[in-house]
Design a protein around this motif. Structure first.
Motif, PDB file in Angstrom:
ATOM      1  N   UNK A   1       1.016  -1.346   0.076  1.00  6.53           N
ATOM      2  CA  UNK A   1      -0.035   0.067   0.200  1.00  6.53           C
ATOM      3  C   UNK A   1       0.770   1.283  -0.192  1.00  6.53           C
ATOM      4  N   UNK A   2       0.220   2.354   0.328  1.00  6.96           N
ATOM      5  CA  UNK A   2       1.062   3.681   0.138  1.00  6.96           C
ATOM      6  C   UNK A   2       0.064   4.935   0.492  1.00  6.96           C
TER       7      UNK A   2
ATOM      8  N   UNK B   1       5.209  14.257   0.137  1.00 12.91           N
ATOM      9  CA  UNK B   1       5.995  13.104   0.267  1.00 12.91           C
ATOM     10  C   UNK B   1       5.191  11.916   0.241  1.00 12.91           C
ATOM     11  N   UNK B   2       5.672  11.056  -0.820  1.00  9.49           N
ATOM     12  CA  UNK B   2       5.110   9.845  -1.010  1.00  9.49           C
ATOM     13  C   UNK B   2       5.647   8.694   0.057  1.00  9.49           C
ATOM     14  N   UNK B   3       4.823   7.636   0.390  1.00  2.90           N
ATOM     15  CA  UNK B   3       5.441   6.586   1.087  1.00  2.90           C
ATOM     16  C   UNK B   3       4.869   5.331   0.509  1.00  2.90           C
ATOM     17  N   UNK B   4       5.596   4.263   0.724  1.00  4.08           N
ATOM     18  CA  UNK B   4       5.228   2.994   0.206  1.00  4.08           C
ATOM     19  C   UNK B   4       5.266   1.981   1.376  1.00  4.08           C
ATOM     20  N   UNK B   5       4.100   1.163   1.508  1.00  2.00           N
ATOM     21  CA  UNK B   5       4.216   0.292   2.661  1.00  2.00           C
ATOM     22  C   UNK B   5       4.623  -1.090   1.687  1.00  2.00           C
ATOM     23  N   UNK B   6       5.920  -1.607   2.144  1.00  7.47           N
ATOM     24  CA  UNK B   6       6.526  -2.730   1.634  1.00  7.47           C
ATOM     25  C   UNK B   6       6.608  -3.980   2.205  1.00  7.47           C
ATOM     26  N   UNK B   7       6.451  -5.118   1.647  1.00  9.74           N
ATOM     27  CA  UNK B   7       6.576  -6.395   2.565  1.00  9.74           C
ATOM     28  C   UNK B   7       8.301  -6.622   2.572  1.00  9.74           C
TER      29      UNK B   7
END
Length: 90
Positions: free
Chosen positions: A26-27, A82-88
């Motif tokens: 997600x992000x 500011x973008x953010x990514x939720x990563x595994x």
């Protein structure tokens, strides 16, 4: 001072900064108003669906997140995003 309707630069966050095998979960985008300027996020989408700055994973899945904002009240400050990514994890 940015004029009303000015679109911010694109902010991107990629899962490849975590590891080569990380998957996007997600992000989102955070936005800060500066001075008298006021804006709104109008694009918050996974990469590569949003544009050319990301490359699809080997299985075709998105690899990051990107977004932009627009200025709707002109003022002395600037709008920052500011973008953010939720990563595994690998």
């Amino acid at each position: 001072m940015a004029a009303v309707g000015t679109v911010s630069a694109t902010s991107s966050a990629l899962c490849s900064t975590v590891s080569a095998t990380s998957k996007l979960l997600g992000g989102g985008i955070t936005m800060t108003n500066g001075g008298g300027s006021r804006g709104a996020v109008f694009e918050s989408v996974p990469l590569p669906n949003a544009g050319p700055s990301g490359t699809p994973g080997t299985d075709g899945t998105p690899t990051g997140w990107q977004g932009r904002a627009t200025n709707f009240v002109s003022g002395a400050g600037a709008i920052t995003i500011q973008a953010y990514a939720i990563c595994s994890l690998p």
